[in-house]
Every structure is written in C-alpha cells, then in structure tokens.
Design an enzyme around this catalytic site. Sequence first.
Site, PDB file in Angstrom:
ATOM      1  N   GLU A 165       1.048  -1.192  -0.078  1.00  0.00           N
ATOM      2  CA  GLU A 165      -0.013   0.483  -0.189  1.00  0.00           C
ATOM      3  C   GLU A 165       1.320   1.394  -0.330  1.00  0.00           C
ATOM      4  OE1 GLU A 165      -1.784  -0.869   3.559  1.00  0.00           O
ATOM      5  OE2 GLU A 165      -3.854  -2.054   2.456  1.00  0.00           O
TER       6      GLU A 165
ATOM      7  N   GLU B 161      14.295   1.882  -5.888  1.00  0.00           N
ATOM      8  CA  GLU B 161      14.539   2.436  -4.206  1.00  0.00           C
ATOM      9  C   GLU B 161      13.134   1.428  -3.525  1.00  0.00           C
ATOM     10  OE1 GLU B 161      17.035   4.019  -3.084  1.00  0.00           O
ATOM     11  OE2 GLU B 161      17.335   4.489  -4.944  1.00  0.00           O
TER      12      GLU B 161
ATOM     13  N   LEU C  53     -10.969 -11.149 -14.598  1.00  0.00           N
ATOM     14  CA  LEU C  53     -11.166 -11.106 -12.633  1.00  0.00           C
ATOM     15  C   LEU C  53     -12.079 -10.854 -12.493  1.00  0.00           C
ATOM     16  CD1 LEU C  53      -9.875  -6.711 -12.345  1.00  0.00           C
ATOM     17  CD2 LEU C  53      -8.387  -8.453 -11.813  1.00  0.00           C
TER      18      LEU C  53
ATOM     19  N   GLU D 195     -19.789 -13.301  -9.442  1.00  0.00           N
ATOM     20  CA  GLU D 195     -19.481 -14.306 -10.806  1.00  0.00           C
ATOM     21  C   GLU D 195     -19.007 -15.605  -9.801  1.00  0.00           C
ATOM     22  OE1 GLU D 195     -17.177 -10.902 -14.065  1.00  0.00           O
ATOM     23  OE2 GLU D 195     -16.209 -11.626 -12.063  1.00  0.00           O
TER      24      GLU D 195
ATOM     25  N   ASP E 111     -14.212 -16.256 -14.287  1.00  0.00           N
ATOM     26  CA  ASP E 111     -14.162 -15.353 -14.999  1.00  0.00           C
ATOM     27  C   ASP E 111     -13.097 -15.416 -16.115  1.00  0.00           C
ATOM     28  OD1 ASP E 111     -13.488 -13.113 -17.218  1.00  0.00           O
ATOM     29  OD2 ASP E 111     -14.845 -11.801 -15.581  1.00  0.00           O
TER      30      ASP E 111
ATOM     31  N   PRO F 249       3.478 -26.096   9.222  1.00  0.00           N
ATOM     32  CA  PRO F 249       2.472 -26.826   8.907  1.00  0.00           C
ATOM     33  C   PRO F 249       2.453 -27.188   7.924  1.00  0.00           C
ATOM     34  CG  PRO F 249       1.429 -26.458  10.172  1.00  0.00           C
ATOM     35  CD  PRO F 249       2.837 -25.532  10.351  1.00  0.00           C
TER      36      PRO F 249
ATOM     37  N   VAL G   5      -1.064 -21.048   8.365  1.00  0.00           N
ATOM     38  CA  VAL G   5      -1.052 -21.683   9.921  1.00  0.00           C
ATOM     39  C   VAL G   5       0.232 -21.651  10.317  1.00  0.00           C
ATOM     40  CG1 VAL G   5      -2.199 -21.988  12.369  1.00  0.00           C
ATOM     41  CG2 VAL G   5      -3.770 -21.605   9.899  1.00  0.00           C
TER      42      VAL G   5
END
EC number: 3.4.24.49
Length: 610
Positions: free
Chosen positions: A201, A335, A409, A414, A417, A469, A484
């Site tokens: 982000e 960068e 997408l 849907e 696709d 695992p 997990v």
Amino acid sequence: MIEVLLVTICLAAFPYQGSSIILESGNVNDYEVVYPRKVTALPKGAVQPKYEDAMQYEFKVNGEPVVLHLEKNKGLFSKDYSETHYSPDGREITTYPAVEDHCYYHGRIENDADSTASISACNGLKGHFKLQRETYFIEPLKLSNSEAHAVFKYENVEKEDEAPKMCGVTQNWKSYEPIKKASQLVVTAEQQKYNPFRYVELFIVVDQGMVTKNNGDLDKIKARMYELANIVNEILRYLYMHAALVGLEIWSNGDKITVKPDVDYTLNSFAEWRKTDLLTRKKHDNAQLLTAIDFNGPTIGYAYIGSMCHPKRSVAIVEDYSPINLVVAVIMAHEMGHNLGIHHDTDFCSCGDYPCIMGPTISNEPSKFFSNCSYIQCWDFIMKENPQCILNEPLGTDIVSPPVCGNELLEVGEECDCGTPENCQNECCDAATCKLKSGSQCGHGDCCEQCKFSKSGTECRASMSECDPAEHCTGQSSECPADVFHKNGQPCLDNYGYCYNGNCPIMYHQCYALFGADVYEAEDSCFKDNQKGNYYGYCRKENGKKIPCAPEDVKCGRLYCKDNSPGQNNPCKMFYSNDDEHKGMVLPGTKCADGKVCSNGHCVDVATAY
C-alpha cells in the site's frame, strides 16, 4: 453475441517522420507520427463507460501494423484512496475522490509474447510499450482537431544532463559471496506455487518544489503521480508484488520537513515525519517523497534496505529529474526494491539482454526487469523477516466498480471469469455468463482439480519449515485453508531453536546464509564484542544511538560465526555493511540461551516473549 464498434480515425498509410519537436517528455529530435484507430468490443446493448475495462488500438510503427491491447489496472487505487493538499493558510484539505472509472492501463502488443505496455488513456494515449525487444514512447501531439501521436525512442529524447545518475545507496561489502550465491540459486516451481502475491500500500508525497516546478497546477501533478504509480505497479509484478496507491499528499503551501540536497538528512527527516505524522493519519505500508530538489552529486534516489513495514524506515526519496515518466518510475521501483531487502546488482546478476532495475547506475535505456539476484534477495527477505503489512490481499468485495464478465477478474456475483469466449481456456467456466458449467464444482483454486474439489487431505500448501505445517484441502472448497504457523516459542529442530512466525531461526542457519558452507555459530567469547557499543558491536539502536549489549544479551546483537571453510581460519567472523547495518544482526526469535530468545536486542524468557 458481441457487437464490435469501430471508432475509425484516418490512419496514415506512410507515417510521417518528424525531425524535432517539444513534447511533455522533452525535446524529441526524431519521432514518427501515427494515428491510432480504436476498436472497442462491447456486449450488445451495453452502455459504454467513459473508460472501458479493455480497449484495443491499431496503428503503425516503422510502417508495420501494431495492435495494442489494453486492460484497465483495476488495482491501481485502494478502496480508501485519499488526496491531501493544503490551503494558503496551512489548512489541511483531504478528499476521497471517485477513482473507479480511471484511465490507466497495462497492456501488450498482439503476437509479441515479450511485449508490455503502460498507458494513460485520459487524453489520447500517453506512455510506453515494448515491441520486438525495444521500448517506444507514445504521446499526443496536441494539434487542434487531430488524433496525431508521436512515437519515439528514449535515445531520441535530448537530455539536459548526460552525466551518469545513480542511487545513493552505497555497498561496502565485507564479502560479495552472498550476492554471488544468490545469482546461482533457483526458485523452484514448487516454491513459486506457494509464493502468494504481496500487496504494498503505497503513499506518495510531493514536495513544494514540485508544486513550483508545475506552476501550482495540482491536477497536472496528480495525473503524473497516477502515471508513475501505474508504471511502478507494472514493474513490481515481476517480483510477485502489487502496489496499490492508497494516498497522495501535496505540500502545496510549504514543505513539512526541510528538504535538503543531503540525502541522508532528507531521508531521515522524511522517515521521522512519516512515523510521527503521516502514519497517524493514514494507514499505509510504504511512503515515497518525490522532490524537485537536486540531490548532491549524481544521486537521484535513496532508501533504507530491508525496511518494508517498519514504522519509520519503510520510506524512500526520489528526485524528479526527468520529464519521462518511465525513467522516474524506475527509480521509484528501484528504491522500493531496497526497502524489500534487495541490494544493488553485481556482475554475477542477470535479467537477460536488458539492463536490470537494481543496477547501481541508471543505464542509457530505462530498465524494467529485476535480476535473478533481486528475486532471490526479495524472497529471502520475505521468508526471513516475514513483513506482515504486505500480506493483506484486497478482497473481491473491495472492487467497487460493477463486475464485468470477461475481464479475467473474479468479482462479486461471478463464479468464474476466464476472459472472453474467444480467449477462455478454462474448461470449467462458461465465458459468456461467468458461471460454472453444469457439473462443475469449481473453476480455479489450489484445491480444484478437473472442475471438482480436491479430495480432503490433499496437500495444497507445502510446509516451509518445521514451524510452518502444510495445509490440506477440506474437500468442501476450491481454496486452500489459510496459512497457519505453530505457536511462537514452540521448540523446534530438536530444541536448537524456538518457532517464530513460521520459521525456526537458529544461528547456524543464519551463518550459512551469510557466508556459505562450513561456517558455524562462533564460541560465546566472540559475542562479547557486542558490549562495545561501537559501529558494529551493539544490541539495538535508540534514537539513532547504538546501545551496547548487557552481558546477558550479547547473543542478541551482531552475529558471530566460525569459518572452517578451506583456506579460512576465522573463529569470530561477522558481517557488517555501512549501507545496511541491520544485516548480520542476530534475527528476532533466535535462541540465545536455554528457554530464552532474542527480542528487541534482549535475551528474554520464551514464556513471556510472545
């Protein structure tokens, strides 16, 4: 039934060759005039949006016909994308613009498997595309009542300064062996299968110098930042990364920090501001400052290494030294590569016949590819440091635009696709309706085999370590269960270590990663150097000051290894680099004594560490 709408524009039979012209990208001394013809395919009766999800243009380059396929970059903006600027009296003004129907695309050239494209279609076509292994730029000529565009190469753009440019990160390696080893490693197909995309982000900050440079035209600045982010997004996909723009801030009434030509000062100031100000207002993973200031020497970019997700150091600064978007976007990607743990390439590294993104100097032609070394180093950083902030994948429900069947997408409503009926290669999916075919349980996913859910117990995600695992299909879903890990602090590797975020960090493995075979954990006496508090021997940093280790914490500072390799006899070998002081430190979660692990430079009881 698909009805094809042809938007026909006069296409010159023999493209005009221009000698010199001033464009937004600079003074171009050799170019070709083309007249793109747009071909749009819409379902019968459909209302044409302002900017379609998929577009196709035809024009000629060097007299040969070219078909450019474009698809909207739907992941360019996050759902909560915001923009901030400041009034003349300093008042903060933040808005949340509707960016769903934007005009920024990625694409390819028909019948050229090696082609790529990053295009803004806001006002004509502006951007770049790769055709037959060469990069071309396209830009509207802005002639009245004309659809004419200029196509040109980077080499035909006049440069104000021909001096070599470079990244400010300097590498003072004690050994080039880690890079050499990385160049010889191969990421297996099995590892790639279980290497999900990471999502950065990105927040972009523009300084006042950029505002002045653009005569205060904030809309022009915004458009340029969108184009840069679109290109960065395209480049990062080769690392299995996706960068979504979550925010843009323009320092329209004055800089919030002192921006100096000294890159060390400016980077640290921006990092501190990001931590104490920006992060308190807007959640994001990584921030970049784009500035009009001329950094000292040939430097045009600077960043911390291996700092992605760090509350302060997940930042970079970039000089806006070229009007060509691709050139600046490459520096931004370079960068960010440092933030992702990637060092500069050496002679051991390769990305085919092209210049590589992480070269220390800027090549005569803008790079678009990361090397084999970059890929391995990024993978290594992600596996070892496990930066959590880039794991949150945007959900299908986060796509706020209406679902469009045929865009490949998977969106709300849907079941599958697979693209257009002509291109669909998924035997489970009805391309016309984006619903599963009769008898099909699934059309995609790690637990989908021949349109049926995989049997319960089928492994779908391999174990990456004793502390991670394997996951197995449930028999009731096409998706692999969430990854997990064993509980942090659980003993592993016959009690030589304790689990930490899915890994079992022990000093022997860390020595091997730094120096190779026949290198082991050093004797306890070597670690006493961490009590010095000098440039290499310390436990942690506080406000920039290196804090010496307490006697009980010495095994949670710099890592010391015993080198028994042929020709070597170094009982206290360590790794230190000025540009990445963190590299070579004992990793968090490493066993430092029986029942104890390293946490923030302290050797603490494992029972209370997590």
